[in-house]
Design a protein around this motif. Structure first.
Motif, PDB file in Angstrom:
ATOM      1  N   LYS A   1       6.381  17.971 -13.431  1.00  0.00           N
ATOM      2  CA  LYS A   1       5.042  18.498 -13.164  1.00  0.00           C
ATOM      3  C   LYS A   1       4.037  17.384 -13.349  1.00  0.00           C
ATOM      4  CE  LYS A   1       5.344  23.350 -14.124  1.00  0.00           C
ATOM      5  NZ  LYS A   1       4.645  24.442 -14.703  1.00  0.00           N
ATOM      6  N   PRO A   2       3.669  16.696 -12.265  1.00  0.00           N
ATOM      7  CA  PRO A   2       2.652  15.654 -12.406  1.00  0.00           C
ATOM      8  C   PRO A   2       1.382  16.262 -12.993  1.00  0.00           C
ATOM      9  CG  PRO A   2       3.598  15.659 -10.194  1.00  0.00           C
ATOM     10  CD  PRO A   2       4.147  16.851 -10.908  1.00  0.00           C
ATOM     11  N   ALA A   3       0.678  15.466 -13.774  1.00  0.00           N
ATOM     12  CA  ALA A   3      -0.539  15.958 -14.402  1.00  0.00           C
ATOM     13  C   ALA A   3      -1.432  16.597 -13.367  1.00  0.00           C
ATOM     14  CB  ALA A   3      -1.264  14.797 -15.063  1.00  0.00           C
ATOM     15  N   PRO A   4      -1.898  17.836 -13.592  1.00  0.00           N
ATOM     16  CA  PRO A   4      -2.693  18.515 -12.580  1.00  0.00           C
ATOM     17  C   PRO A   4      -3.981  17.786 -12.239  1.00  0.00           C
ATOM     18  CG  PRO A   4      -2.445  19.860 -14.572  1.00  0.00           C
ATOM     19  CD  PRO A   4      -1.612  18.639 -14.754  1.00  0.00           C
TER      20      PRO A   4
ATOM     21  N   LEU B   1       0.874  -1.172   0.000  1.00  0.00           N
ATOM     22  CA  LEU B   1       0.000   0.000   0.000  1.00  0.00           C
ATOM     23  C   LEU B   1       0.916   1.227   0.000  1.00  0.00           C
ATOM     24  CD1 LEU B   1      -2.748  -1.099   2.552  1.00  0.00           C
ATOM     25  CD2 LEU B   1      -2.618  -1.444   0.096  1.00  0.00           C
ATOM     26  N   VAL B   2       0.602   2.170  -0.859  1.00  0.00           N
ATOM     27  CA  VAL B   2       1.507   3.312  -1.072  1.00  0.00           C
ATOM     28  C   VAL B   2       0.672   4.556  -1.373  1.00  0.00           C
ATOM     29  CG1 VAL B   2       3.351   4.216  -2.566  1.00  0.00           C
ATOM     30  CG2 VAL B   2       3.292   1.776  -2.047  1.00  0.00           C
ATOM     31  N   GLN B   3       1.061   5.694  -0.816  1.00  0.00           N
ATOM     32  CA  GLN B   3       0.393   6.953  -1.172  1.00  0.00           C
ATOM     33  C   GLN B   3       0.579   7.221  -2.664  1.00  0.00           C
ATOM     34  OE1 GLN B   3       1.435   9.086   3.075  1.00  0.00           O
ATOM     35  NE2 GLN B   3       1.957  10.181   1.222  1.00  0.00           N
ATOM     36  N   ALA B   4      -0.471   7.763  -3.300  1.00  0.00           N
ATOM     37  CA  ALA B   4      -0.424   8.003  -4.758  1.00  0.00           C
ATOM     38  C   ALA B   4       0.725   8.935  -5.140  1.00  0.00           C
ATOM     39  CB  ALA B   4      -1.752   8.600  -5.224  1.00  0.00           C
ATOM     40  N   ASP B   5       1.033   9.924  -4.287  1.00  0.00           N
ATOM     41  CA  ASP B   5       2.121  10.859  -4.621  1.00  0.00           C
ATOM     42  C   ASP B   5       3.470  10.147  -4.586  1.00  0.00           C
ATOM     43  OD1 ASP B   5       1.923  10.567  -1.822  1.00  0.00           O
ATOM     44  OD2 ASP B   5       2.548  12.626  -1.405  1.00  0.00           O
TER      45      ASP B   5
ATOM     46  N   ASN C   1       6.587  17.503   5.982  1.00  0.00           N
ATOM     47  CA  ASN C   1       7.623  18.492   5.637  1.00  0.00           C
ATOM     48  C   ASN C   1       7.073  19.549   4.693  1.00  0.00           C
ATOM     49  OD1 ASN C   1       9.915  17.653   7.112  1.00  0.00           O
ATOM     50  ND2 ASN C   1      10.277  15.992   5.668  1.00  0.00           N
ATOM     51  N   LEU C   2       6.297  19.095   3.721  1.00  0.00           N
ATOM     52  CA  LEU C   2       5.713  20.007   2.737  1.00  0.00           C
ATOM     53  C   LEU C   2       4.746  20.993   3.418  1.00  0.00           C
ATOM     54  CD1 LEU C   2       5.866  20.130  -0.345  1.00  0.00           C
ATOM     55  CD2 LEU C   2       3.872  18.618  -0.439  1.00  0.00           C
TER      56      LEU C   2
ATOM     57  N   ALA D   1      -2.649  25.981   1.601  1.00  0.00           N
ATOM     58  CA  ALA D   1      -3.131  24.736   0.997  1.00  0.00           C
ATOM     59  C   ALA D   1      -2.943  24.790  -0.519  1.00  0.00           C
ATOM     60  CB  ALA D   1      -4.599  24.511   1.348  1.00  0.00           C
ATOM     61  N   ALA D   2      -3.223  25.966  -1.088  1.00  0.00           N
ATOM     62  CA  ALA D   2      -3.072  26.119  -2.546  1.00  0.00           C
ATOM     63  C   ALA D   2      -1.608  25.926  -2.949  1.00  0.00           C
ATOM     64  CB  ALA D   2      -3.579  27.491  -2.987  1.00  0.00           C
ATOM     65  N   ALA D   3      -0.698  26.494  -2.136  1.00  0.00           N
ATOM     66  CA  ALA D   3       0.737  26.370  -2.445  1.00  0.00           C
ATOM     67  C   ALA D   3       1.180  24.907  -2.345  1.00  0.00           C
ATOM     68  CB  ALA D   3       1.549  27.240  -1.491  1.00  0.00           C
ATOM     69  N   ILE D   4       0.679  24.212  -1.346  1.00  0.00           N
ATOM     70  CA  ILE D   4       1.042  22.799  -1.170  1.00  0.00           C
ATOM     71  C   ILE D   4       0.554  21.995  -2.373  1.00  0.00           C
ATOM     72  CG2 ILE D   4       0.617  20.724   0.230  1.00  0.00           C
ATOM     73  CD1 ILE D   4       0.261  22.671   2.652  1.00  0.00           C
ATOM     74  N   ARG D   5      -0.659  22.277  -2.821  1.00  0.00           N
ATOM     75  CA  ARG D   5      -1.244  21.509  -3.923  1.00  0.00           C
ATOM     76  C   ARG D   5      -0.554  21.810  -5.250  1.00  0.00           C
ATOM     77  NH1 ARG D   5      -7.108  22.209  -4.529  1.00  0.00           N
ATOM     78  NH2 ARG D   5      -7.009  20.213  -5.604  1.00  0.00           N
ATOM     79  N   LYS D   6       0.073  22.985  -5.321  1.00  0.00           N
ATOM     80  CA  LYS D   6       0.846  23.298  -6.517  1.00  0.00           C
ATOM     81  C   LYS D   6       2.098  22.421  -6.567  1.00  0.00           C
ATOM     82  CE  LYS D   6       1.144  27.550  -9.000  1.00  0.00           C
ATOM     83  NZ  LYS D   6       1.184  28.977  -8.965  1.00  0.00           N
ATOM     84  N   THR D   7       2.717  22.251  -5.413  1.00  0.00           N
ATOM     85  CA  THR D   7       3.920  21.410  -5.353  1.00  0.00           C
ATOM     86  C   THR D   7       3.545  19.942  -5.477  1.00  0.00           C
ATOM     87  OG1 THR D   7       4.667  22.988  -3.707  1.00  0.00           O
ATOM     88  CG2 THR D   7       6.028  21.032  -4.005  1.00  0.00           C
TER      89      THR D   7
END
Ligand code: GLU
Length: 367
Positions: free
Chosen positions: A350-353, A101-105, A172-173, A237-243
């Motif tokens: 850049k992973p697909a948004p 089991l692994v996080q998608a990121d 960390n992020l 949250a927006a900045a985190i989701r951008k990264t």
């Protein structure tokens, strides 16, 4: 093997050293499959155990439809405790486990060789079987704590989980997006179980856990000590989701943990992954067993997150290649009627948004 593993798991894992990567020649042959999970106090571990039961069908077990599981004939799958997502993909690469089991990121970063997997550390042979359920970023404090926001964590005693966990990577992020240097904390890193115990006795001020909700160990703590979760919202949250575009906004409803108010945070999909070295026939069989109606009865005995595991969501947010055997199953089920777009080489930074837990079916390129 993790030190938390029981002697039985160790024995089974030792037998599994001769891991069989294809279907047995005769029905009585055994096939062993190890599933890496997380802390024994987390959500991966009990769910991994139930998945192992659902897909197993050891020789001599009652027949499917006659009280037995509808797993793959001859298969003995076991869940192993671990440090979490990052460690799990590395263990797959090293051939010490077949599946995890692994996080998608983390799965995406591993396949593409970015972030912590950059510099020749890519794991291109990692394949997806299914997206399972969303894992919320929990930042847990006591209800009476003066810590109201992530920024208040500076100089506090905080656990970001252990190295090798997916929790730590997201923690960390989150801290950095709020201008908090993870090194400025008085770090008391541990897995979720010890963190729960320490928060209860006042030994730490806060801990991070990225996992399905309600997480049973945190729910148990909430029955003893009123809790709050710190929200992750707004521009941070927006900045985190951008990264990390794998993170979606999620609201944990009120009273999930004691009398806690509804809290908005971020969530990432939990994927079930497997090595591309495992045969397509076996993976087809375990994918079919996972989604067999009989398995639902087994899975529903587990943490509430298992109720969110649905065939219709199996491909959501999956941005690494599906295993060939899983793809065959989903194609038969009509889930892949329109061939989803491929992950193009060169999109690594850049992973697909669209690659978010709530996003539509994601790429399933040819392996
Ligand atoms: N997502 C967490 C990690 O990879 C583990 C969650 C769990 O144990 O349920 O570190």
């Amino acid at each position: 093997m993790n030190r938390h593993s029981s002697p039985i798991l160790k024995t089974v894992a030792a037998l599994a050293a001769a891991a069989v990567l294809s279907l047995p020649a005769a029905a009585q042959d055994r096939i062993f499959l190890r599933i890496g999970t997380g802390s024994i106090s987390g959500v991966y571990f009990p769910i991994g155990g139930l998945i192992a039961s659902a897909i197993s069908h050891p020789p001599g077990a009652s027949l499917c439809g006659q009280g037995g599981s509808c797993g793959v004939p001859g298969l003995v799958a076991v869940a192993q405790a671990s440090r979490g997502s990052v460690s799990n993909v590395r263990q797959i690469a090293a051939g010490r486990i077949e599946s995890a089991l692994v996080q998608a990121d983390i799965a995406y970063f591993a396949v593409k060789g970015v972030g912590i997997f950059s510099g020749g550390k890519a794991i291109p042979g990692l394949r997806a079987i299914a997206n399972l359920y969303p894992e919320a970023v929990h930042v847990v404090v006591r209800e009476d704590s003066r810590i109201r926001a992530i920024g208040d964590l500076r100089r506090k005693r905080v656990s970001l989980d252990l190295k090798g966990s997916g929790t730590r990577s997201i923690a960390n992020l989150v801290l950095m997006a709020h201008g908090v240097d993870p090194k400025s904390l008085r770090r008391r890193d541990s897995q979720v179980g010890p963190a729960v115990d320490r928060l209860q006795v006042g030994g730490i001020d806060a801990f991070f856990f990225v996992g399905g909700f309600p997480a049973p160990s945190i729910a148990r703590l909430a029955r003893e000590v009123p809790l709050r979760l710190l929200p992750i919202t707004g521009e941070q949250a927006a900045a985190i989701r951008k990264t990390n575009p794998f993170l979606a906004v999620v609201t944990i409803p009120p009273s999930v943990y004691g009398r806690m108010a509804a809290t908005t945070t971020l969530a990432v999909g939990a994927l079930w992954t497997i090595s591309d070295k495992v045969s397509a026939d076996l993976v087809y069989g375990i994918t079919r067993a996972l989604w067999h109606p009989t398995s639902r009865l087994i899975l529903d005995q587990g943490p509430p997150a298992t109720r969110q595991m649905r065939l219709k969501n199996a491909l959501k947010g999956v941005a690494i290649p599906l295993h060939e055997g899983a793809r065959r199953f989903y194609r038969e089920k009509g889930l892949m009627a329109k061939s989803p777009p491929e992950v193009k080489p060169g999109t690594t930074e850049k992973p697909a948004p669209k690659a978010k837990p709530e996003s539509p079916a994601q790429p399933a390129p040819k392996s």
